[in-house]
Write a protein that holds these residues in place. Structure first.
Motif, PDB file in Angstrom:
ATOM      1  N   LEU A 186     122.145  35.520  43.960  1.00 36.90           N
ATOM      2  CA  LEU A 186     123.189  34.970  44.821  1.00 36.90           C
ATOM      3  C   LEU A 186     124.253  34.206  44.039  1.00 36.90           C
ATOM      4  N   ALA A 187     123.868  33.662  42.885  1.00 42.49           N
ATOM      5  CA  ALA A 187     124.795  32.854  42.086  1.00 42.49           C
ATOM      6  C   ALA A 187     125.870  33.727  41.445  1.00 42.49           C
ATOM      7  N   ASP A 188     126.940  33.072  40.962  1.00 42.42           N
ATOM      8  CA  ASP A 188     127.999  33.798  40.263  1.00 42.42           C
ATOM      9  C   ASP A 188     127.437  34.550  39.068  1.00 42.42           C
ATOM     10  N   THR A 189     126.585  33.861  38.302  1.00 42.92           N
ATOM     11  CA  THR A 189     125.895  34.484  37.177  1.00 42.92           C
ATOM     12  C   THR A 189     124.481  33.910  37.094  1.00 42.92           C
ATOM     13  N   ALA A 190     123.589  34.651  36.469  1.00 40.13           N
ATOM     14  CA  ALA A 190     122.225  34.157  36.267  1.00 40.13           C
ATOM     15  C   ALA A 190     122.242  32.918  35.377  1.00 40.13           C
ATOM     16  N   LEU A 191     123.175  32.868  34.412  1.00 37.15           N
ATOM     17  CA  LEU A 191     123.261  31.710  33.516  1.00 37.15           C
ATOM     18  C   LEU A 191     123.641  30.458  34.289  1.00 37.15           C
ATOM     19  N   SER A 192     124.546  30.591  35.250  1.00 39.21           N
ATOM     20  CA  SER A 192     124.933  29.450  36.074  1.00 39.21           C
ATOM     21  C   SER A 192     123.734  28.917  36.853  1.00 39.21           C
ATOM     22  N   TYR A 193     123.003  29.819  37.474  1.00 35.06           N
ATOM     23  CA  TYR A 193     121.827  29.403  38.242  1.00 35.06           C
ATOM     24  C   TYR A 193     120.801  28.734  37.327  1.00 35.06           C
ATOM     25  N   ALA A 194     120.514  29.369  36.189  1.00 34.25           N
ATOM     26  CA  ALA A 194     119.498  28.846  35.277  1.00 34.25           C
ATOM     27  C   ALA A 194     119.864  27.460  34.766  1.00 34.25           C
ATOM     28  N   ALA A 195     121.120  27.276  34.364  1.00 34.85           N
ATOM     29  CA  ALA A 195     121.533  25.992  33.795  1.00 34.85           C
ATOM     30  C   ALA A 195     121.373  24.862  34.814  1.00 34.85           C
TER      31      ALA A 195
END
Length: 281
Positions: A169-178
């Motif tokens: 759902l997030a813009d990117t997986a990196l955004s969600y993970a961070a």
């Protein structure tokens, strides 16, 4: 699953087994795993200014994952305190893919193909065998380890499904993970200070280098997995990640001096067959 996704998830499995082994040999495992989670937050902090702020639809998944991770850490540390890494780790990690697969089918209508499903079953069977017979006769089975490890597996499946959905759902997986790592790290340290008080400061002063290393390894490993879950079925990625069990077995035998048996060898072959099936599927 593409060859690249397959390869990076295997790399994540190696990192995951390594940080778990480092936690196993610490004197205060609860404090150490809390420090590891704080290390994940510190790893994520430099990334946060360069990624998107999560939308309103993503935050419930970050909060859910943070709550589930609290239970995961609590029961994982209790499992490690109760018995061998080679019994606790495979049972906790190896049961989770089956639960995740069921959850993915029921909640996400995500059904793996027949070959991939066979791989998930073979991998889980191998981990059961390694846990139940890996250390010796069934008569020596540690009931406390089994109870804590199985409960841990429920939490693993829970946060895997939550993070898989959130990362998509997030813009990117990196955004969600961070952002998830940051929230989880702050939560872990707050709970750590609540339960350990000033002892957390003692552990932080003595083990900050280990915490930084395990935090980086954990963040890198799970960050890769969250990205992979946006590229491939969640159940298949979750199962492949548990090849970390093979690496944990090697660490337990060669670094921690735990026993290698014929049963563990047979279990390793079953896990390897599951990995091959997942790749073919």
């Amino acid at each position: 699953m593409t060859p690249f996704v397959f390869a990076v998830v295997l790399a994540a499995a190696i990192m995951h087994a390594t940080w778990n082994a480092l936690i196993k040999v610490r004197a205060d495992r609860f404090a150490s795993i809390s420090l590891t989670t704080f290390g994940m937050a510190c790893t994520a902090l430099p990334v946060i200014p360069f990624v998107a702020f999560p939308s309103a639809a993503v935050w419930p998944w970050i909060i859910t994952s943070t709550v589930i991770h609290v239970g995961y850490r609590l029961f994982l540390t209790r499992a490690y305190e109760a018995g061998d890494l080679a019994q606790a780790y495979p049972l906790a990690r190896g049961t989770a893919p089956l639960i995740t697969t069921i959850g993915g089918i029921v909640l996400l209508s995500e059904l793996p193909g027949a070959v991939a499903l066979a791989g998930i079953v073979l991998l889980s069977l191998g981990t059961f065998l390694m846990s139940l017979r890996g250390g010796g006769p069934l008569a020596r089975l540690n009931g406390a380890v089994v109870g804590y490890a199985l409960t841990t597996s429920l939490f693993i499946a829970g946060y895997t499904l939550s993070d898989g959905v959130g990362a998509r759902l997030a813009d990117t997986a990196l955004s969600y993970a961070a952002w998830m790592f940051f929230c989880d790290g702050v939560s872990a340290m707050a709970i750590g200070f609540f339960y350990r008080g000033r002892r957390m400061l003692t552990v932080l002063a003595a083990e900050w280098k280990v915490g930084a290393l395990t935090g980086f390894l954990s963040a890198a490993a799970y960050g890769i997995v969250m990205w992979a879950m946006t590229q491939a079925p969640i159940a298949s990625v979750a199962s492949l990640r548990e090849t970390s069990i093979l690496f944990a077995m090697a660490i337990s035998v060669f670094a921690l001096g735990e026993k290698m048996t014929a049963w563990r060898s047979a279990a390793a072959l079953s896990i390897l067959a599951g990995v091959i099936a997942l790749r073919l599927g």
